[in-house]
Design an enzyme around this catalytic site. Sequence first.
Site, mmCIF file in Angstrom:
data_model
loop_
_atom_site.group_PDB
_atom_site.id
_atom_site.type_symbol
_atom_site.label_atom_id
_atom_site.label_comp_id
_atom_site.label_asym_id
_atom_site.label_seq_id
_atom_site.Cartn_x
_atom_site.Cartn_y
_atom_site.Cartn_z
ATOM 1 N N CYS A 123 3.771 -4.471 -29.753
ATOM 2 C CA CYS A 123 2.816 -3.480 -29.273
ATOM 3 C C CYS A 123 3.460 -2.716 -28.115
ATOM 4 O O CYS A 123 2.835 -2.503 -27.076
ATOM 5 C CB CYS A 123 1.494 -4.117 -28.888
ATOM 6 S SG CYS A 123 1.626 -5.495 -27.742
ATOM 7 N N ASP A 172 2.925 -21.227 -32.024
ATOM 8 C CA ASP A 172 3.042 -20.546 -30.738
ATOM 9 C C ASP A 172 3.705 -21.499 -29.755
ATOM 10 O O ASP A 172 3.499 -22.709 -29.837
ATOM 11 C CB ASP A 172 1.673 -20.085 -30.207
ATOM 12 C CG ASP A 172 1.821 -18.877 -29.280
ATOM 13 O OD1 ASP A 172 1.709 -17.740 -29.767
ATOM 14 O OD2 ASP A 172 2.086 -19.084 -28.071
#
Lengths: 168, 303
Positions: free
Chosen positions: B230, B130
Site C-alpha cells: 500500500c 504473520d
Amino acid sequence: MSDNDGQRFDRLPATAAERSVEGRASREEVIDYFEDRFGIASETFADYTFWEKGAGKIWIYAGEAPTPIEIEAIGMTCLRTRQEHWKPTTDFAQRFGQYATDCVIELDREQARAFAAGEDQDLEWWDGDWGYLIAAHELAGDLKPLGIGLYVHGELRSMVPKGRQRDI
Amino acid sequence: MEPFERYRSIIDDFDAFLAACERPLGNAVRINTIKGSVERTLEALDENGVAYEQADWNPRVLRLETDSPGSTWTSFHGLTHGQEEVSAVPPVVLDPQPGDRVWDSCAAPGGKATQFAALMDDRGTVVANDNNLGRISALRFNAERLGATSLAVTNADARTYSLKRFSFDEFDRALVDAPCSCEGTIRKNPDALDNWNEGHISSVSGIQKGILRRAVQATREGGTVVYSTCTFAPEENEAVVQHALDTESCRVVDFDLGLEHSPGLSEWDGETFDSSLERAARIYPHQNDTGGFFVAKLEVTAE
C-alpha cells in the site's frame, strides 16, 4: 493412555476404541453430539476433521494438516468438551447453525438485539429443552443463527463472548 | 504531503493526486460469501436501512453509508467485513481456486486471507502467516468471525518460512502483501507520513525482497505469486519485484483489473527495471477515489 498436550493440535480419534489420550472426545462422539442435540446431519461434517488443543477445546478444519501439528490455529474452535455439558462456540453456531433442526430458539428483532449485546432475558414461552440452544432470528428471509444461549428456568443467557458482543 | 513531491514526475495529474490524498476515505466492506450470498447480504442491508454503493469492478465490495459499519447485523453475522476497497484487489489477482494450497505470508489482520477462503468456497488450505504474535490474535478473531474453516494460522518469519510443519512441500499460490511504508493509506490514517524517511524505505525494502524470494521458492512451478504493497515508493515495489526476477525463477505476467490504474515503472531514479514490470499496476487515490496500492503478478517458472 497419555495426557493431552496443550501446546499442539492432535486430530481426534475416529472412535472411542481408537482413543489414546485420556478424556479426549472422538470424532464420532462430536458428530453424534451435533446430530443428537441440534439435528445437524452427520454428513454435514464429511469433509471436515476435528482436532483438540488445550483441555477440551475442539477445532473444526477443512484443510490439510498432519497430526500432531504445532501452529497457532487450525480452522475454528467449535466445541468445549471435558466439562459436564458440552458447549458449542458462537462462531460454530453462526457457521453451521443453519443446518440445525432442534434446539433452535427463534428471537424477534428486539430479543436478537439484546442477545447480540450479551444480555440475559426472560423468555418463559420456550417449551423445548433446557441447556445450550442456538439462538436465531430472521434476516432477509433466512433464519440466521446469532450464537449460543444457555436456557434455564425461563431465562436465556447470551453466551456471545465479550469481543463479539455488539450494540446494533 | 511533502514526501510525495518525489513522485511528481511519475503521477499523471499530480495536483488531483495530492487533493485526493487530503480527502478522508469512506467506509468500505467486503461481502463474506462463506456466511451468505451477495444477494441476501444486500437484502439484509436494505432491510435495515443501511445504504451502500456496489463497486463496479467487484460486486462483493461495497461502499457503506454509515458511521459505524461494525454495528450492523451483517457485521455481527460475519456477512460483511470492513476492508478497504483496494485491499480487496490482490486476492482477486491471485485468483485462488477451491482445493488450492495458498500461502498468505504477511496475513494479519486477515482481510485478504479470509477473502482467499471465500474465493475458494472455504475448500482447500489457506495458510495465514504473520511474524507478529500480537497481530495473530486479530487474525484469528477475524477468521473465526467470518467462518473460515479452511484456514490455518502460523506465527513465523516469512523470509525463512518452513513447510516442514505441513503434509505438503509447496504451495499453488502465494501472496506477499508486504509490510511497507504505507504511503497509500494516508487517507485512512493521516499520521501515515509522520515517520516517513528514505532510510525507512530502504530498510523495509530489504525485508520485502526476502519475503518475496521465499514466496517464489515455496510455490510450485507454474504457480502464481502476487506481490502487493500500500505504498507508492518504487524502491518497495518495482525494485523488489526486479530483485525476485534477478534471483529466482519467475516472470511478471499480465492480469485484468477493473479499476483505473497506471502501469508499473520501467525506471526510477537512474535505475532501470525489466520492461515486463509495466504489467504491474499502480493504483492512485485520485483514479478511483480509493487508497493507493501496487500489485504485481508473477508466474513461477522452471529453474
